[in-house]
Structure formats: C-alpha cells, structure tokens
Design a protein around this motif. Sequence first.
Motif, PDB file in Angstrom:
ATOM      1  N   ALA A 112       0.828  -1.205   0.000  1.00 18.77           N
ATOM      2  CA  ALA A 112       0.000   0.000   0.000  1.00 18.77           C
ATOM      3  C   ALA A 112       0.864   1.258   0.000  1.00 18.77           C
ATOM      4  N   GLU A 113       1.943   1.243   0.761  1.00 13.85           N
ATOM      5  CA  GLU A 113       2.845   2.392   0.806  1.00 13.85           C
ATOM      6  C   GLU A 113       3.540   2.597  -0.538  1.00 13.85           C
ATOM      7  N   LEU A 114       3.943   1.510  -1.178  1.00 12.44           N
ATOM      8  CA  LEU A 114       4.621   1.596  -2.477  1.00 12.44           C
ATOM      9  C   LEU A 114       3.674   2.106  -3.564  1.00 12.44           C
ATOM     10  N   VAL A 115       2.422   1.669  -3.493  1.00 10.89           N
ATOM     11  CA  VAL A 115       1.421   2.147  -4.453  1.00 10.89           C
ATOM     12  C   VAL A 115       1.206   3.646  -4.265  1.00 10.89           C
ATOM     13  N   THR A 116       1.104   4.086  -3.015  1.00  4.62           N
ATOM     14  CA  THR A 116       0.924   5.507  -2.718  1.00  4.62           C
ATOM     15  C   THR A 116       2.083   6.334  -3.262  1.00  4.62           C
ATOM     16  N   ASP A 117       3.290   5.804  -3.194  1.00  6.92           N
ATOM     17  CA  ASP A 117       4.482   6.510  -3.676  1.00  6.92           C
ATOM     18  C   ASP A 117       4.717   6.307  -5.166  1.00  6.92           C
ATOM     19  N   THR A 118       3.730   5.738  -5.868  1.00  4.34           N
ATOM     20  CA  THR A 118       3.806   5.445  -7.312  1.00  4.34           C
ATOM     21  C   THR A 118       5.077   4.699  -7.694  1.00  4.34           C
ATOM     22  N   LEU A 119       5.389   3.697  -6.893  1.00  2.00           N
ATOM     23  CA  LEU A 119       6.520   2.810  -7.192  1.00  2.00           C
ATOM     24  C   LEU A 119       6.032   1.447  -7.673  1.00  2.00           C
ATOM     25  N   LEU A 120       4.747   1.158  -7.409  1.00  2.00           N
ATOM     26  CA  LEU A 120       4.207  -0.163  -7.704  1.00  2.00           C
ATOM     27  C   LEU A 120       2.792  -0.030  -8.246  1.00  2.00           C
ATOM     28  N   ASN A 121       2.482  -0.818  -9.280  1.00  2.00           N
ATOM     29  CA  ASN A 121       1.137  -0.840  -9.838  1.00  2.00           C
ATOM     30  C   ASN A 121       0.257  -1.732  -8.971  1.00  2.00           C
ATOM     31  N   THR A 132      -2.645  -3.039  -9.408  1.00  2.00           N
ATOM     32  CA  THR A 132      -3.377  -4.103 -10.086  1.00  2.00           C
ATOM     33  C   THR A 132      -2.461  -5.217 -10.579  1.00  2.00           C
ATOM     34  N   THR A 133      -1.395  -4.831 -11.261  1.00  2.00           N
ATOM     35  CA  THR A 133      -0.510  -5.836 -11.865  1.00  2.00           C
ATOM     36  C   THR A 133       0.606  -6.296 -10.924  1.00  2.00           C
ATOM     37  N   ASP A 134       0.853  -5.530  -9.875  1.00  3.57           N
ATOM     38  CA  ASP A 134       1.946  -5.788  -8.945  1.00  3.57           C
ATOM     39  C   ASP A 134       3.315  -5.633  -9.610  1.00  3.57           C
ATOM     40  N   LEU A 135       3.353  -4.956 -10.758  1.00  3.18           N
ATOM     41  CA  LEU A 135       4.618  -4.685 -11.441  1.00  3.18           C
ATOM     42  C   LEU A 135       5.162  -3.331 -10.994  1.00  3.18           C
ATOM     43  N   ALA A 136       6.484  -3.214 -11.057  1.00  2.78           N
ATOM     44  CA  ALA A 136       7.118  -1.947 -10.705  1.00  2.78           C
ATOM     45  C   ALA A 136       6.805  -0.898 -11.765  1.00  2.78           C
ATOM     46  N   ILE A 137       6.810   0.364 -11.350  1.00  2.00           N
ATOM     47  CA  ILE A 137       6.593   1.477 -12.272  1.00  2.00           C
ATOM     48  C   ILE A 137       7.957   2.026 -12.673  1.00  2.00           C
ATOM     49  N   VAL A 138       8.254   1.980 -13.948  1.00  2.00           N
ATOM     50  CA  VAL A 138       9.566   2.400 -14.447  1.00  2.00           C
ATOM     51  C   VAL A 138       9.724   3.904 -14.273  1.00  2.00           C
ATOM     52  N   ARG A 139      10.739   4.292 -13.535  1.00  4.00           N
ATOM     53  CA  ARG A 139      10.997   5.713 -13.287  1.00  4.00           C
ATOM     54  C   ARG A 139      12.308   5.860 -12.544  1.00  4.00           C
ATOM     55  N   THR A 140      12.839   7.053 -12.517  1.00  2.00           N
ATOM     56  CA  THR A 140      14.000   7.366 -11.691  1.00  2.00           C
ATOM     57  C   THR A 140      13.493   7.959 -10.381  1.00  2.00           C
ATOM     58  N   VAL A 141      14.007   7.454  -9.288  1.00  5.63           N
ATOM     59  CA  VAL A 141      13.540   7.860  -7.959  1.00  5.63           C
ATOM     60  C   VAL A 141      14.653   8.646  -7.275  1.00  5.63           C
TER      61      VAL A 141
END
Length: 348
Positions: A285-294, A296-305
């Motif tokens: 839930a925390e990772l989804v909030t930080d837009t690091l994780l999708n 629905t798919t549980d896949l990572a969101i490609v980005r530079t952090v």
Amino acid sequence: MKRSLFVSLMIVALIGVIAGCERKVVVENTDDGGFSNCFTCHTESNTAFLQAQGEWANSVHASGSNVDYTNRGDGSDCTRCHNHQGFIEFLETGSLSAPYDAVSAIHCFTCHAPHETGTMDLRTVEPYTLENDVEFDHGEGNLCVNCHHSRVNGSTFTDDYAITSSRFGPHYGPQGDIIQGTNGYQGFPGYVYATSTHSTVVRDACAGCHMGNPNSHDGYMIGGHTWNMTDEETGSNIVGYCTPCHAGATSTTGYNFPAPADYDGDAAIEGYQSEFDGLVATLKAELVTDTLLNNTTDLAIVRTVADRHKVGALWNYKMAKYEASHGVHNFKYIKSLLEASIDYLQAN
C-alpha cells in the motif's frame, strides 16, 4: 527360378533364427561392470526408486509448468534453470548453447548422474556463491540453490535510484538469499537486521525440510521427491518436522502457528504467516501511494527515484513476495526488512 528358391530358403532360415531368440538380457558377473550392475537399480524390487518416482510425479518440477519451452539461443539465461539440458550444461561448463533439442523438465538425471558416476549421489554439493558474493554452504541444499536464488545483486538495482524495468526485483526464486539472511536492502539508518536459525539448525537447508519425513504421509503428495510441504487438495502437511523447535506447530495450524506478537499492527495476534502477509500488504500500500508499484498488476513502475531508500523498499517487497514461504524460510530477517521499509516510507 533358382533366385526365388534361394530367397525362400533364406526367409525360412531367418524365421528359424528369430523363433530361437528369446530376447533375454543376459546378466553377466563381469569385473568391468557389465549388465549385472544395471539390475542394481533397474528392478521392480527397488522400492526406494519406485517411491521417488511416485513422489516426483506430483512435484512442480514434473508438471512441466516451469520449463523454458521458448528455448532461446539469444544469450538468455532462462535455460540454465528452466530446462534439464540448460541446467546440466551450465553446471558443468558455466555456459549455455541453447537452443537444445527436445527440452525437458527437471527430472531424476538433472540432479543425479548414475550412468556417469555409478552412484545416486547429487551432481554437486559444492557451496554456491550468491549474486552478492555471499557463500551459501548447506550440504545437499547447495544443489537447489543453483537455481533458487536471486538472479541479481540487490545493490546493483538500488544504488542508482532507478527502476529500469517493470520486472524490477530478484526474479521468482530468492529462497537461498532469504535462508542465508542476505541480499535484502539493509540501507535504512538505525536498523539491526535479525536472522532466524533455520540456516544453521536445519540440516541441508532446503532438502532438510522439503524432503523431510517422506514416509509420514499418505500417498506420494508431500515430502520426499515431491518437495511439497503441503498437499493443496487435502491440506495434509509435514509440519511435524517443525515441532521439535516450534511447540505451537500442529497439523491443524500448519506452518501458520501462533506468533508471539502483533507484528503487522492490525490489533490481532495471528499466525506467523498471517502476520507476514499483513506486513507485505502494508508495504504494498505504501509503495502504491508513492507510485513505485502498480496496485493491479503488482509490477514496478519504471521511473527514476530521487531516494535510494524508496527503491530499496520496493526491492524488499519483491524479495518478500517471491520467497514464497510467507516468511517461514527466515521470518526474523524478512520481518526486519519489511518493518524497516514500512517505517521509512511512512515517515517520508
């Protein structure tokens, strides 16, 4: 006319030879290891082999569901673990020459080489060096960890602050790393990362439990060469292997026996696996909030952090999810990783 008579006589003679052949394998006691050696294993009275075959038939390895049928020859390393031919070649030479002819699932001769060695010893029990250069040395379990380990060094995925692929993570088998208590992201300041005693008290690590008590069950569904800890259809398990150390473990609780505290903060003290699942859900839930994780798919969101610790939290989530035991392999270590990741994200 003479030619026809000759052919007829030859056919009659050949029929006589075939009729006199009983096609029996002759057992010879020879000094150089003749046919007699074959019958040491190839006999209906060798019940140990018959049992192993029956168990293996109910394993995930036997199902063929994880075979690399694409069998690519493009430098992909999938074949080193996802078919018999690739595993043997990589184990013996350290390289791959896929595509192979008629790829097959992991089977008896993947782990054993009786026709080459004359024994049923494992192909190797040499210590295995994990991707972060930590040595895994646990007897017969070393063979398993040739495949059951993270395929990358976690630090190479977290130190550049970049999520370069939606498949970011250790791949689907970091069990060796978790048992060893290593390769999680441990960069959060102020945390001490504990580890359980499974890697020291369980002989042969993976094999010690997953092949434990093979004669304590009905049929060929759990233990032994099934490597299954639970029969998904009946719920039967070999949790009795745990009871000498874990008094709360029973056939009823399975491996989700009572934890001593509420680790996931839901105001209820549950089983270890339930507490683990609660921590994983909170971190997701925390990772989804930080837009690091999708979500629905549980896949990572490609980005530079901009924050290395946040990438480390994502890495720890993937390690926890893919170790597949719901914390059993090394509860103290994975709990430490999850708690540190959750606390950091909630504070930042």
